[in-house]
Design an enzyme around this catalytic site. Sequence first.
Site, PDB file in Angstrom:
ATOM      1  N   ASP A 177       0.874  -1.186   0.000  1.00  0.00           N
ATOM      2  CA  ASP A 177       0.000   0.000   0.000  1.00  0.00           C
ATOM      3  C   ASP A 177       0.904   1.227   0.000  1.00  0.00           C
ATOM      4  OD1 ASP A 177      -2.340   1.662   0.366  1.00  0.00           O
ATOM      5  OD2 ASP A 177      -1.739   1.874   2.446  1.00  0.00           O
ATOM      6  N   SER A 178       0.291   2.379  -0.197  1.00  0.00           N
ATOM      7  CA  SER A 178       1.047   3.627  -0.144  1.00  0.00           C
ATOM      8  C   SER A 178       1.513   3.945   1.280  1.00  0.00           C
ATOM      9  CB  SER A 178       0.172   4.770  -0.658  1.00  0.00           C
ATOM     10  OG  SER A 178      -1.035   4.809   0.085  1.00  0.00           O
TER      11      SER A 178
ATOM     12  N   GLY B 131      -3.071   8.889  -3.679  1.00  0.00           N
ATOM     13  CA  GLY B 131      -4.378   9.332  -4.160  1.00  0.00           C
ATOM     14  C   GLY B 131      -4.397  10.695  -4.830  1.00  0.00           C
TER      15      GLY B 131
ATOM     16  N   CYS C 155      -4.251  -1.181  -1.994  1.00  0.00           N
ATOM     17  CA  CYS C 155      -4.415   0.260  -2.154  1.00  0.00           C
ATOM     18  C   CYS C 155      -5.373   0.444  -3.324  1.00  0.00           C
ATOM     19  CB  CYS C 155      -3.070   0.903  -2.461  1.00  0.00           C
ATOM     20  SG  CYS C 155      -3.143   2.645  -2.901  1.00  0.00           S
ATOM     21  N   ASN C 156      -6.462   1.131  -3.102  1.00  0.00           N
ATOM     22  CA  ASN C 156      -7.426   1.311  -4.182  1.00  0.00           C
ATOM     23  C   ASN C 156      -6.852   2.126  -5.323  1.00  0.00           C
ATOM     24  OD1 ASN C 156     -10.537   0.525  -3.798  1.00  0.00           O
ATOM     25  ND2 ASN C 156      -9.526   0.664  -1.825  1.00  0.00           N
ATOM     26  N   THR C 157      -6.082   3.162  -4.980  1.00  0.00           N
ATOM     27  CA  THR C 157      -5.552   4.037  -6.021  1.00  0.00           C
ATOM     28  C   THR C 157      -4.607   3.249  -6.936  1.00  0.00           C
ATOM     29  OG1 THR C 157      -5.640   5.797  -4.364  1.00  0.00           O
ATOM     30  CG2 THR C 157      -4.498   6.287  -6.420  1.00  0.00           C
TER      31      THR C 157
ATOM     32  N   GLU D  47      -5.911   8.897   9.934  1.00  0.00           N
ATOM     33  CA  GLU D  47      -4.537   8.761  10.435  1.00  0.00           C
ATOM     34  C   GLU D  47      -4.361   9.512  11.749  1.00  0.00           C
ATOM     35  OE1 GLU D  47      -1.318   9.046   7.709  1.00  0.00           O
ATOM     36  OE2 GLU D  47      -2.261   7.617   6.344  1.00  0.00           O
TER      37      GLU D  47
ATOM     38  N   CYS E 175     -11.386   3.051  -0.558  1.00  0.00           N
ATOM     39  CA  CYS E 175     -10.077   3.526  -0.094  1.00  0.00           C
ATOM     40  C   CYS E 175      -9.793   2.740   1.174  1.00  0.00           C
ATOM     41  CB  CYS E 175     -10.129   5.022   0.203  1.00  0.00           C
ATOM     42  SG  CYS E 175      -8.657   5.647   1.054  1.00  0.00           S
TER      43      CYS E 175
ATOM     44  N   HIS F 172      -8.343   3.327   3.847  1.00  0.00           N
ATOM     45  CA  HIS F 172      -8.495   3.990   5.158  1.00  0.00           C
ATOM     46  C   HIS F 172      -9.948   3.960   5.647  1.00  0.00           C
ATOM     47  CE1 HIS F 172      -4.520   5.627   4.423  1.00  0.00           C
ATOM     48  NE2 HIS F 172      -4.535   6.264   5.582  1.00  0.00           N
TER      49      HIS F 172
HETATM   50  N1  DGL Z   1      -4.353   3.645   0.452  1.00  0.00           N
HETATM   51  C1  DGL Z   1      -4.851   4.648  -0.460  1.00  0.00           C
HETATM   52  C2  DGL Z   1      -6.052   4.075  -1.221  1.00  0.00           C
HETATM   53  O1  DGL Z   1      -6.621   3.074  -0.820  1.00  0.00           O
HETATM   54  C3  DGL Z   1      -5.252   5.921   0.279  1.00  0.00           C
HETATM   55  C4  DGL Z   1      -4.083   6.756   0.744  1.00  0.00           C
HETATM   56  C5  DGL Z   1      -3.332   7.408  -0.395  1.00  0.00           C
HETATM   57  O2  DGL Z   1      -3.836   8.364  -1.019  1.00  0.00           O
HETATM   58  O3  DGL Z   1      -2.232   6.946  -0.681  1.00  0.00           O
HETATM   59  O4  DGL Z   1      -6.436   4.614  -2.234  1.00  0.00           O
END
Ligand code: DGL
Length: 278
Positions: free
Chosen positions: A10-11, A43, A73-75, A155, A189, A191
């Site tokens: 993930d990011s 994102g 990570c969705n992005t 966060e 996302c 989070h």
């Molecule tokens: N983990 C990222 C997502 O699921 C969200 C945080 C980011 O913008 O990196 O898209």
Amino acid sequence: MNTRPIGVFDSGVGGLSVLRELLRLMPDESYVYLGDSARVPYGTKSAETVRLFAGQCTRFLLDQGVKLIVVACNTASAVALDEIRAAVDVPVVGMIEPAAAAALRSTRSGQIGVIGTRGTVNSRAYPVAIQALNGSAPAPTVHSFACPLFVPLVEEGWIDHPATRLVAKDYLSELFSASDTIDTLVLGCTHYPLLKPLLHALLPNVRLIDCGEYAAHVAQTLLAQHDTLTPQTTHADAPRVRFCLTDVPPAFVAIAERFLGFGVADVERVGIDHLEIT
Ligand code: DGL
């Protein structure tokens, strides 16, 4: 091959909500978690940059000998999944398809909401996936909305804070102004699952789709198909997870505990210079 780890990236910390679901479903597996915390957020970045970073994270995980990769990570899933799949010879699970399939199964009104980062919403990955999975049946309408403020609020640990409630109400009223019959909302996302209790209180009649939950099931199915599930043990050990981060922010341990529900003792720092040359 069975006991090789599952790679998850993930990011930053968001993917820990996915790791939590993987651990819940497959506690006998071992995991390598890579959080690209030095370059978070993804994102807000261009698709091109996210693809580059996601490719480097993938390469790192492959070097650790993983048997399956979860793009938690969705992005990154929205913009880089096809490229990752084409480049590797282990199964790859993204966030979009499993959640899109769950949303399709869930909706009765044919009105699906999707919330995510700007990158995910702009990519249109969810409407495209939902359309593709739906085949020739009458297409549901997908209403997508970016909720960027949720990431820092989560966060910060402001899970049930009045400010978060205010922001959520504002975002949701905009989303629901497009259609008041949305009956299914994809938390697009990693989070956002931490906001489930708050979102559920605000939207008691809307089914919330947590990507990690459905992605974990897909991961388990793929491992079974490839005959690479780790055999179940009768003794439940402490979770076997190697935590690697490209930067270790001082707040990581506290945030990780919130996402995972257990404490993280050891974190390895993997410099981005290392990712760039692997
Ligand atoms: N983990 C990222 C997502 O699921 C969200 C945080 C980011 O913008 O990196 O898209």
